[in-house]
Scaffold this motif. Structure first.
Motif, PDB file in Angstrom:
ATOM      1  N   MET A  63     -47.018  -4.117  16.862  1.00  0.00           N
ATOM      2  CA  MET A  63     -46.546  -4.087  15.483  1.00  0.00           C
ATOM      3  C   MET A  63     -46.671  -5.478  14.872  1.00  0.00           C
ATOM      4  SD  MET A  63     -42.799  -2.972  13.982  1.00  0.00           S
ATOM      5  CE  MET A  63     -43.147  -1.205  13.981  1.00  0.00           C
ATOM      6  N   ARG A  64     -47.281  -5.568  13.698  1.00  0.00           N
ATOM      7  CA  ARG A  64     -47.448  -6.846  12.998  1.00  0.00           C
ATOM      8  C   ARG A  64     -46.245  -7.058  12.089  1.00  0.00           C
ATOM      9  NH1 ARG A  64     -52.999  -5.061  10.386  1.00  0.00           N
ATOM     10  NH2 ARG A  64     -51.549  -3.340   9.948  1.00  0.00           N
ATOM     11  N   VAL A  65     -45.528  -8.161  12.302  1.00  0.00           N
ATOM     12  CA  VAL A  65     -44.279  -8.387  11.585  1.00  0.00           C
ATOM     13  C   VAL A  65     -44.343  -9.696  10.823  1.00  0.00           C
ATOM     14  CG1 VAL A  65     -43.034  -7.105  13.365  1.00  0.00           C
ATOM     15  CG2 VAL A  65     -43.128  -9.603  13.487  1.00  0.00           C
ATOM     16  N   ALA A  66     -43.454  -9.813   9.834  1.00  0.00           N
ATOM     17  CA  ALA A  66     -43.327 -11.038   9.052  1.00  0.00           C
ATOM     18  C   ALA A  66     -41.851 -11.303   8.817  1.00  0.00           C
ATOM     19  CB  ALA A  66     -44.059 -10.914   7.725  1.00  0.00           C
ATOM     20  N   ILE A  67     -41.483 -12.555   8.784  1.00  0.00           N
ATOM     21  CA  ILE A  67     -40.096 -12.968   8.562  1.00  0.00           C
ATOM     22  C   ILE A  67     -39.923 -13.416   7.121  1.00  0.00           C
ATOM     23  CG2 ILE A  67     -38.438 -14.820   9.054  1.00  0.00           C
ATOM     24  CD1 ILE A  67     -39.254 -14.680  11.967  1.00  0.00           C
ATOM     25  N   VAL A  68     -38.848 -12.946   6.494  1.00  0.00           N
ATOM     26  CA  VAL A  68     -38.416 -13.469   5.202  1.00  0.00           C
ATOM     27  C   VAL A  68     -37.086 -14.176   5.428  1.00  0.00           C
ATOM     28  CG1 VAL A  68     -37.735 -12.954   2.842  1.00  0.00           C
ATOM     29  CG2 VAL A  68     -39.554 -11.627   3.928  1.00  0.00           C
ATOM     30  N   GLY A  69     -37.068 -15.487   5.220  1.00  0.00           N
ATOM     31  CA  GLY A  69     -35.862 -16.270   5.455  1.00  0.00           C
ATOM     32  C   GLY A  69     -35.989 -17.125   6.692  1.00  0.00           C
ATOM     33  N   ALA A  70     -36.340 -18.401   6.516  1.00  0.00           N
ATOM     34  CA  ALA A  70     -36.583 -19.306   7.643  1.00  0.00           C
ATOM     35  C   ALA A  70     -35.401 -20.244   7.849  1.00  0.00           C
ATOM     36  CB  ALA A  70     -37.870 -20.094   7.424  1.00  0.00           C
ATOM     37  N   GLY A  71     -34.195 -19.690   7.825  1.00  0.00           N
ATOM     38  CA  GLY A  71     -32.994 -20.493   8.000  1.00  0.00           C
ATOM     39  C   GLY A  71     -32.651 -20.720   9.458  1.00  0.00           C
ATOM     40  N   VAL A  72     -31.379 -21.029   9.718  1.00  0.00           N
ATOM     41  CA  VAL A  72     -30.925 -21.415  11.049  1.00  0.00           C
ATOM     42  C   VAL A  72     -31.256 -20.366  12.102  1.00  0.00           C
ATOM     43  CG1 VAL A  72     -28.863 -21.865  12.433  1.00  0.00           C
ATOM     44  CG2 VAL A  72     -29.118 -22.965  10.210  1.00  0.00           C
ATOM     45  N   ILE A  73     -30.989 -19.094  11.801  1.00  0.00           N
ATOM     46  CA  ILE A  73     -31.148 -18.045  12.802  1.00  0.00           C
ATOM     47  C   ILE A  73     -32.615 -17.769  13.133  1.00  0.00           C
ATOM     48  CG2 ILE A  73     -31.250 -16.110  11.176  1.00  0.00           C
ATOM     49  CD1 ILE A  73     -29.327 -16.166  14.520  1.00  0.00           C
ATOM     50  N   SER A  74     -33.532 -18.157  12.252  1.00  0.00           N
ATOM     51  CA  SER A  74     -34.941 -17.796  12.442  1.00  0.00           C
ATOM     52  C   SER A  74     -35.530 -18.395  13.713  1.00  0.00           C
ATOM     53  CB  SER A  74     -35.778 -18.224  11.232  1.00  0.00           C
ATOM     54  OG  SER A  74     -35.826 -19.636  11.119  1.00  0.00           O
ATOM     55  N   GLY A  75     -35.041 -19.564  14.131  1.00  0.00           N
ATOM     56  CA  GLY A  75     -35.573 -20.188  15.338  1.00  0.00           C
ATOM     57  C   GLY A  75     -35.399 -19.316  16.563  1.00  0.00           C
ATOM     58  N   GLN A  76     -34.271 -18.600  16.639  1.00  0.00           N
ATOM     59  CA  GLN A  76     -34.038 -17.724  17.776  1.00  0.00           C
ATOM     60  C   GLN A  76     -35.000 -16.539  17.752  1.00  0.00           C
ATOM     61  OE1 GLN A  76     -29.875 -16.931  18.645  1.00  0.00           O
ATOM     62  NE2 GLN A  76     -29.270 -18.638  17.335  1.00  0.00           N
ATOM     63  N   TYR A  77     -35.290 -16.022  16.567  1.00  0.00           N
ATOM     64  CA  TYR A  77     -36.263 -14.938  16.456  1.00  0.00           C
ATOM     65  C   TYR A  77     -37.663 -15.424  16.817  1.00  0.00           C
ATOM     66  CZ  TYR A  77     -33.098 -11.561  14.308  1.00  0.00           C
ATOM     67  OH  TYR A  77     -32.077 -10.653  14.084  1.00  0.00           O
ATOM     68  N   VAL A 102     -32.735 -22.891  22.161  1.00  0.00           N
ATOM     69  CA  VAL A 102     -32.771 -23.020  20.714  1.00  0.00           C
ATOM     70  C   VAL A 102     -31.457 -23.650  20.258  1.00  0.00           C
ATOM     71  CG1 VAL A 102     -32.904 -21.776  18.543  1.00  0.00           C
ATOM     72  CG2 VAL A 102     -34.274 -21.036  20.478  1.00  0.00           C
ATOM     73  N   VAL A 103     -31.532 -24.694  19.446  1.00  0.00           N
ATOM     74  CA  VAL A 103     -30.347 -25.343  18.920  1.00  0.00           C
ATOM     75  C   VAL A 103     -30.463 -25.395  17.407  1.00  0.00           C
ATOM     76  CG1 VAL A 103     -28.936 -27.414  18.895  1.00  0.00           C
ATOM     77  CG2 VAL A 103     -30.099 -26.731  21.004  1.00  0.00           C
ATOM     78  N   TYR A 104     -29.550 -24.674  16.705  1.00  0.00           N
ATOM     79  CA  TYR A 104     -29.545 -24.683  15.245  1.00  0.00           C
ATOM     80  C   TYR A 104     -30.900 -24.356  14.634  1.00  0.00           C
ATOM     81  CZ  TYR A 104     -24.970 -26.876  15.816  1.00  0.00           C
ATOM     82  OH  TYR A 104     -23.674 -27.150  16.158  1.00  0.00           O
ATOM     83  N   GLY A 105     -31.577 -23.383  15.228  1.00  0.00           N
ATOM     84  CA  GLY A 105     -32.801 -22.918  14.626  1.00  0.00           C
ATOM     85  C   GLY A 105     -34.033 -23.736  14.950  1.00  0.00           C
ATOM     86  N   ARG A 106     -33.915 -24.746  15.826  1.00  0.00           N
ATOM     87  CA  ARG A 106     -35.081 -25.559  16.164  1.00  0.00           C
ATOM     88  C   ARG A 106     -35.401 -25.370  17.635  1.00  0.00           C
ATOM     89  NH1 ARG A 106     -31.821 -28.932  13.336  1.00  0.00           N
ATOM     90  NH2 ARG A 106     -31.151 -30.016  15.223  1.00  0.00           N
ATOM     91  N   LEU A 107     -36.672 -25.215  17.973  1.00  0.00           N
ATOM     92  CA  LEU A 107     -37.062 -25.091  19.366  1.00  0.00           C
ATOM     93  C   LEU A 107     -37.136 -26.469  20.028  1.00  0.00           C
ATOM     94  CD1 LEU A 107     -39.875 -22.404  19.187  1.00  0.00           C
ATOM     95  CD2 LEU A 107     -37.558 -22.137  20.014  1.00  0.00           C
TER      96      LEU A 107
END
Length: 370
Positions: free
Chosen positions: A1-15, A365-370
């Motif tokens: 499945m080809r996916v896209a993220i909308v919203g690159a905030g803190v939680i996005s790093g974990q995704y 992951v710390v605060y959305g940064r790898l």
């Protein structure tokens, strides 16, 4: 499945970390109101992912599913755009700000023959799934009661931009409630009615970290919630959620039955220890019996991909997300009315997850940064 993220905030790093190690999904694009943040997230994931505007992403032909990681106030708008663009949706919790908005999304998805999956997917990990296996296996007899507790002094102590946690769609109920209420509904089944009391202190709050440290925060929601849930199966759960407690030693979740009790780990994470107390006096550790081992956020997206490919029901269902949303809305109504509120929605317990070993995360992951 080809996916896209909308919203690159803190939680996005974990995704981003989880999606990079899953074979069933491939991230192709990231969009954010901040173009630089979207570009950074796309580069962080690599593998050809590109940064787009929201409009470009919605028009993209190579996107099957939108992962909506925006703030709760934007969930309805972004999910609606995605569904109208012919794309499935996986949305962070809560599904929407109101049950009426949630129903609107489910109706739109049904009319377009599209799917909505909703966080939290932490219930798919070994922690909750093992506890469920213990309960479903009859090891505590018939469930009678449960307790759930989460508290902290407030997210402003660690989050650099915590304002939305204190607006409509935030507070301990809408921020942390979905983890605990989804866990209880997964373990014990849907809820029939709720009673509740809520409140807030007059404590002045300010941001403690980041470039905005020292700025005051306006509190627009109740910051302490206590509720009693009556499940359709007869069990009764007591719930405490608070931004007012400086510390606590209460167990996250316990479930008690006619023949024993089981402790359930933190539903905000995927694993954790499960303990069982039978008719004797000694608690014993339960090994992992079910669930995705070493899972991370985004496994609900992989489950959605599997379900779409096999034309099966996905586990992080829109019906469960809507039911949990109504539980939260009803808690607010019950507190305001000082009387019990009956729910109009229900949701089937999702299929259990067999014990499955998947690749471990690449890094912390710390605060959305790898």
């Amino acid at each position: 499945m080809r996916v896209a993220i909308v919203g690159a905030g803190v939680i996005s790093g974990q995704y981003l970390d989880s999606l990079a190690r899953l074979d069933d999904v491939r991230l192709v694009a990231v969009a954010d109101l901040d173009d630089e943040r979207a570009q950074t997230a796309a580069e962080q994931y690599g593998r050809g992912a590109r940064a787009l505007t929201v409009d470009e992403l919605m028009r993209a032909d190579d996107v099957d599913t939108i992962i909506n990681l925006t703030i709760p106030a934007a969930h309805l708008e972004v999910c609606t755009l995605a569904l109208e663009s012919g794309k499935h949706v996986y949305v962070e919790k809560p599904l929407a700000l109101t049950v009426a908005d949630g129903r609107q999304l489910l109706d739109l998805a049904g009319s377009r023959r599209l799917r909505i999956a909703g966080a939290p997917d932490t219930v798919l990990g070994t922690g909750l799934q093992t506890a469920r296996a213990v309960i479903d296996g009859g090891h505590i007899g018939v469930p009678v009661a449960a307790s759930a507790s989460w508290s902290s002094p407030g997210h402003e102590r660690w989050h650099p931009a915590p304002d939305f946690y204190y607006k409509t769609g935030g507070g301990p109920l809408f921020d942390m409630g979905p983890y605990y209420l989804t866990a209880l509904a997964t373990l014990l089944g849907p809820v029939r009615s709720v009673t509740a009391t809520t409140g807030r202190s007059d404590r002045r709050r300010s941001i403690a970290t980041g470039p905005r440290a020292g700025e005051p925060i306006a509190v627009e929601v109740d910051t302490h919630v206590t509720a009693v849930l009556e499940h359709e199966g007869g069990a009764v759960s007591t719930v405490l959620l608070s931004f007012e407690q400086w510390g606590s030693r209460q167990p996250r979740i316990e479930v008690h039955g006619t023949a024993g009790s089981v402790t359930v780990p933190d539903p905000n994470i995927f694993d954790g220890g499960v303990e069982l107390l039978g008719m004797g006096r000694e608690w014993r550790d339960v090994p992992a019996l079910a669930g995705y081992a070493e899972a991370g956020r985004g496994y609900g997206v992989a489950d959605l991909a599997r379900a779409v490919a096999q034309n099966e029901a996905h586990r992080s269902s829109a019906e469960m997300a809507l039911h949990v949303l109504e539980i939260m809305e009803s808690i607010g109504l019950a507190a305001a009315r000082r009387s019990a509120v009956s729910l109009s929605t229900t949701a089937q317990r999702p299929a259990p997850v067999p014990l499955t070993q998947l690749p471990a995360p690449r890094t912390e992951v710390v605060y959305g940064r790898l």
